[in-house]
Write an enzyme that holds these catalytic residues in place. Sequence first.
Site, PDB file in Angstrom:
ATOM      1  N   GLY A 104       0.849  -1.187   0.000  1.00 42.83           N
ATOM      2  CA  GLY A 104       0.000   0.000   0.000  1.00 42.83           C
ATOM      3  C   GLY A 104       0.882   1.234   0.000  1.00 42.83           C
ATOM      4  O   GLY A 104       2.080   1.143   0.251  1.00 42.83           O
ATOM      5  N   LYS A 105       0.346   2.357  -0.330  1.00 37.24           N
ATOM      6  CA  LYS A 105       1.091   3.624  -0.231  1.00 37.24           C
ATOM      7  C   LYS A 105       0.106   4.767  -0.276  1.00 37.24           C
ATOM      8  O   LYS A 105      -0.930   4.670  -0.942  1.00 37.24           O
ATOM      9  CB  LYS A 105       2.077   3.764  -1.389  1.00 37.24           C
ATOM     10  CG  LYS A 105       3.230   4.684  -1.072  1.00 37.24           C
ATOM     11  CD  LYS A 105       4.232   3.950  -0.203  1.00 37.24           C
ATOM     12  CE  LYS A 105       5.475   4.730   0.086  1.00 37.24           C
ATOM     13  NZ  LYS A 105       6.506   3.872   0.684  1.00 37.24           N
ATOM     14  N   GLY A 106       0.439   5.843   0.426  1.00 40.20           N
ATOM     15  CA  GLY A 106      -0.435   7.008   0.406  1.00 40.20           C
ATOM     16  C   GLY A 106       0.375   8.275   0.347  1.00 40.20           C
ATOM     17  O   GLY A 106       1.600   8.255   0.510  1.00 40.20           O
TER      18      GLY A 106
END
Length: 419
Positions: A104-106
Amino acid sequence: MPEQNPYEMAKKQLEDAAEIIELDRGIVDYLKVPDRVLQVKVPVRMDDGRIKVFTGYRSQHCGVRGPYKGGIRYHPDVTLEEVIALSMWMTWKCAVVNIPYGGGKGGVACNPKEMSEAELERLTRRYTTAILPLLSPDRDIPAPDVYTNPQTMAWIMDTYSNIMGYAVPGVVTGKPVEIGGSEGRTASTGRGTAIAAREAAEVLGIPIKDASVVIQGFGNVGYYAAKILAEWGAKIVAVSDSKGGIYSEAGLDVDEVAQHKAYTGSVIGFDGVEEITNEELLELECDVLIPAALENVITERNADNVKAKIISEGANGPTTPEADRILEEKGVFVVPDILANAGGVVVSYFEWVQDLNRYFWDEERVNAELEKVLVRSFKEVVSIKKEYENKKITMRDAAMILALKRVVKAFELRGLWPQ
Ligand code: NAD
């Protein structure tokens, strides 16, 4: 990655590894796109009373091996494509060290250097609220990335906990230890990079005691890698930061250099050393080179001049694909970033395990478990490289293949639903 579109690059890396293992086309297509992305608006009341609207993102790449895991980045250049690419790399990083997460990444496109602490807190809490439907300790667990830190994670934990009505430390990692963070987390990436260098030295028959080490970037990763390698008897002959580098054939005292940097803001000006440029540093004669600053620093322009026997990639993406080929031909042992800087996410995983169990480990246990995971993963990557010897693959290809095989195995075991 400035010149290349990071998402195109991530897709190309996937295609290349998939070709080597002759992966089914449908599965490649499945892995080329994220499971889910969310774009949100983040309105923030600035200190002067104005409302400023920022754009935030969260990408969840592939959840077949477990909840999504990956950092949150605050930077003016954050884009949806960058966040997707970074989430894809997190899938491979978690798989190569075999921790039960998907990538995941934000991020939020903002300039934290121009914002007050109070504005950053309001931005973080509003962004957390906006991506809340994606988060939970079982669903998606953020962590720090560029320009976010343990305080940012504390705000995310607090916002989420307030909405749930009880403390939920396991929703985010990289927190301060006082609210459920893990001992050993701060040093973990540098420690992992040092372990990777030591394991590579063992393969080449170079004793780590007295091995000469050069480090670009003397921040979190570079400092701890230097400190730990020095504890093992290695000689740190050069380090650098954005202002330039310092060299001493006799070896540097890592803590004295760190004190000098804390006091003056740079390693430059340290007594009794030779000053060098960052370009010269990369071309120094040494056993181990650790790029621990920026991406794309070893390119087709300078790869041929690199004299290190081992490169342990503390930074993300420091070596371009063209440079990779040159280094392979020269016989340089490159430990790729998804393995050499995975120490951080491994200890993030330990933090999450401790949070879920409400039982905390001492630093000795954290370091011993990290050592076990990284040494095992390193050996597995080396054995994949041997397995595909006839295809002349690099350590980077081998790491990617190991990761890809693990993700594909999980996908096949779980099956496609509905059928
Ligand atoms: P940091 O900000 O603590 O340190 C970066 C260092 O690089 C600083 O000393 C800075 O002066 C130096 N630097 C900046 N520009 C430079 C230049 N042009 N030439 C030489 N040095 C320069 O960052 P960090 O957390 O140590 O991260 C370093 C790298 O490691 C990044 O690529 C990051 O993505 C990667 N990484 C970090 C972690 C982590 O847990 N911190 C985990 C995985 C990967």
